[in-house]
Design a protein around this motif. Structure first.
Motif, PDB file in Angstrom:
ATOM      1  N   LYS A  91     -80.970  29.960 -41.253  1.00  0.00           N
ATOM      2  CA  LYS A  91     -82.281  30.464 -40.818  1.00  0.00           C
ATOM      3  C   LYS A  91     -82.462  31.915 -41.222  1.00  0.00           C
ATOM      4  N   ASP A  92     -81.418  32.724 -41.057  1.00  0.00           N
ATOM      5  CA  ASP A  92     -81.503  34.139 -41.435  1.00  0.00           C
ATOM      6  C   ASP A  92     -81.764  34.281 -42.940  1.00  0.00           C
ATOM      7  N   MET A  93     -81.077  33.497 -43.742  1.00  0.00           N
ATOM      8  CA  MET A  93     -81.260  33.587 -45.195  1.00  0.00           C
ATOM      9  C   MET A  93     -82.646  33.098 -45.614  1.00  0.00           C
ATOM     10  N   LEU A  94     -83.128  32.053 -44.985  1.00  0.00           N
ATOM     11  CA  LEU A  94     -84.464  31.554 -45.304  1.00  0.00           C
ATOM     12  C   LEU A  94     -85.541  32.541 -44.874  1.00  0.00           C
ATOM     13  N   THR A  95     -85.301  33.215 -43.761  1.00  0.00           N
ATOM     14  CA  THR A  95     -86.247  34.240 -43.307  1.00  0.00           C
ATOM     15  C   THR A  95     -86.339  35.364 -44.341  1.00  0.00           C
ATOM     16  N   ALA A  96     -85.167  35.742 -44.863  1.00  0.00           N
ATOM     17  CA  ALA A  96     -85.162  36.784 -45.891  1.00  0.00           C
ATOM     18  C   ALA A  96     -85.851  36.304 -47.168  1.00  0.00           C
ATOM     19  N   SER A 103     -86.488  39.845 -55.447  1.00  0.00           N
ATOM     20  CA  SER A 103     -86.713  39.512 -56.856  1.00  0.00           C
ATOM     21  C   SER A 103     -86.173  38.122 -57.148  1.00  0.00           C
ATOM     22  N   ALA A 104     -86.452  37.638 -58.331  1.00  0.00           N
ATOM     23  CA  ALA A 104     -85.969  36.321 -58.747  1.00  0.00           C
ATOM     24  C   ALA A 104     -84.438  36.239 -58.725  1.00  0.00           C
ATOM     25  N   PRO A 105     -83.723  37.269 -59.258  1.00  0.00           N
ATOM     26  CA  PRO A 105     -82.258  37.211 -59.186  1.00  0.00           C
ATOM     27  C   PRO A 105     -81.750  37.169 -57.743  1.00  0.00           C
ATOM     28  N   ASP A 106     -82.449  37.887 -56.859  1.00  0.00           N
ATOM     29  CA  ASP A 106     -82.035  37.862 -55.445  1.00  0.00           C
ATOM     30  C   ASP A 106     -82.180  36.456 -54.866  1.00  0.00           C
ATOM     31  N   LEU A 107     -83.285  35.809 -55.184  1.00  0.00           N
ATOM     32  CA  LEU A 107     -83.507  34.454 -54.685  1.00  0.00           C
ATOM     33  C   LEU A 107     -82.494  33.487 -55.274  1.00  0.00           C
ATOM     34  N   ASN A 108     -82.181  33.659 -56.546  1.00  0.00           N
ATOM     35  CA  ASN A 108     -81.144  32.822 -57.161  1.00  0.00           C
ATOM     36  C   ASN A 108     -79.804  33.004 -56.460  1.00  0.00           C
ATOM     37  N   ALA A 109     -79.514  34.227 -56.071  1.00  0.00           N
ATOM     38  CA  ALA A 109     -78.234  34.523 -55.422  1.00  0.00           C
ATOM     39  C   ALA A 109     -78.141  33.885 -54.035  1.00  0.00           C
ATOM     40  N   ALA A 203     -83.727  28.779 -62.319  1.00  0.00           N
ATOM     41  CA  ALA A 203     -83.631  29.995 -63.149  1.00  0.00           C
ATOM     42  C   ALA A 203     -85.000  30.626 -63.392  1.00  0.00           C
ATOM     43  N   ASN A 204     -86.058  29.824 -63.324  1.00  0.00           N
ATOM     44  CA  ASN A 204     -87.412  30.336 -63.569  1.00  0.00           C
ATOM     45  C   ASN A 204     -88.196  30.553 -62.274  1.00  0.00           C
ATOM     46  N   VAL A 205     -87.481  30.780 -61.180  1.00  0.00           N
ATOM     47  CA  VAL A 205     -88.151  30.937 -59.891  1.00  0.00           C
ATOM     48  C   VAL A 205     -89.101  32.127 -59.925  1.00  0.00           C
ATOM     49  N   ASP A 206     -90.257  31.943 -59.310  1.00  0.00           N
ATOM     50  CA  ASP A 206     -91.259  33.008 -59.224  1.00  0.00           C
ATOM     51  C   ASP A 206     -91.413  33.396 -57.753  1.00  0.00           C
ATOM     52  N   PRO A 207     -90.979  34.602 -57.369  1.00  0.00           N
ATOM     53  CA  PRO A 207     -91.066  35.020 -55.966  1.00  0.00           C
ATOM     54  C   PRO A 207     -92.481  34.963 -55.411  1.00  0.00           C
ATOM     55  N   ASN A 208     -93.487  35.026 -56.261  1.00  0.00           N
ATOM     56  CA  ASN A 208     -94.879  35.044 -55.790  1.00  0.00           C
ATOM     57  C   ASN A 208     -95.536  33.662 -55.845  1.00  0.00           C
TER      58      ASN A 208
END
Length: 304
Positions: A91-96, A103-109, A203-208
């Protein structure tokens, strides 16, 4: 009327046997401390003692069931606690991931740790007891509750393979306690969580991307309501069940003490009274021997 020597001897022997039998019976009772050794000693007391013995046996069985059930519920609670911790971390990670500032790399991580948490949930949900039975599959204890089909589309790979039936254990006269907990709602949470993991790991995730936000939000909502809240409720229920078991065990313990006291009152021998009776029987036997010996010495010539 004349009494022959044989008749006299038989009478005396019969009297001695009766007194000796009573003395031996009383001695046996004094050895055991119980005045009721057979139903003929006191039919009413014998029935009461049988009822007390039956109740004591049942109560001891209930206490054994409570001990076994307490251990099982504690194991269930430990596994649910682990699942709750895992769910809260997810839940904490999904909230973040849902706040839109990464950024996209952060979401990938984030996808890797979330995948690990997802695997941990599956492992905990499919936990077994020491006999190899699954804990959270209802009455289908030989079936893993959470099944995984890698060929299914993402978001529908996890299914609950158990049932919602309860296992009840008798813990008192007409009292039962549920012995199992199910995790049927967990499959939906895990499906939404896996969909979020796949989306975040792209790999092509778009944060927006609004679609990404919808997927993450859906996973977050499921993790909160059907994950954290549901598991917390189940843990609270297990705590209440263990309190009930402790209360019942205390009651049974008091009942066993009361039964023991009642058994003593009904069947315990009064040693002072028994000792007086034994002395009377011994005195009677001595007197019988003396009378018999004296009469054996008499003859009709003593009356001339």
């Amino acid at each position: 009327m004349r009494i022959t020597n044989q008749q006299l001897g038989n009478m005396m022997l019969s009297t001695l046997r009766a007194s000796s039998s009573k003395a031996a019976d009383l001695t046996s009772k004094m050895t055991s401390g119980q005045r009721v050794q057979r139903a003929s000693d006191d039919p009413i007391a014998a029935v009461r003692l049988l009822m007390l013995e039956r109740d004591t046996s049942l109560t001891a069985r209930y206490r054994k069931n409570i001990d076994t059930l307490t251990v099982r519920l504690q194991k269930n609670e430990a596994h649910l606690d682990g699942m709750l911790d895992t769910m809260m971390s997810a839940k904490d990670m999904l909230t973040a991931a849902a706040d839109g500032s990464h950024s996209a790399p952060d979401l990938n991580a984030m996808a890797g740790p979330l995948r690990t948490l997802l695997d941990n949930l599956k492992h905990a949900a499919n936990a077994k007891d020491s006999d190899g039975n699954y804990l959270f599959s209802g009455t289908l204890t030989g079936t893993a509750p959470i099944a995984y089909d890698p060929s299914a589309p993402a978001g529908s790979r996890y299914t609950y393979a158990g049932n919602a039936e309860t296992q009840s254990v008798v813990i008192g006269h007409g009292v039962t306690q549920t012995a199992n907990v199910t995790v049927d709602q967990l499959a939906e949470v895990m499906n939404k969580l896996e969909a979020a993991v796949d989306a975040l790991g792209d790999a092509n995730v778009d944060p927006n991307d609004p679609a990404l936000r919808d997927i993450v939000t859906a996973a977050l909502d499921a993790t909160s309501s059907k994950g954290v809240d549901a598991l917390s409720a189940k843990i609270a229920g297990l705590g209440g069940a263990q309190n009930t078991l402790q209360l019942m065990d205390d009651n049974h313990s008091a009942q066993l003490i009361a039964n023991g006291q009642a058994t003593q009152l009904v069947g315990e021998l009064d040693f002072a009274e028994a000792y007086d009776q034994l002395n009377n029987y011994i005195a009677a036997m001595k007197g019988t021997y003396q009378i018999y010996g004296r009469m054996k010495q008499l003859s009709l010539f003593d009356a001339i």
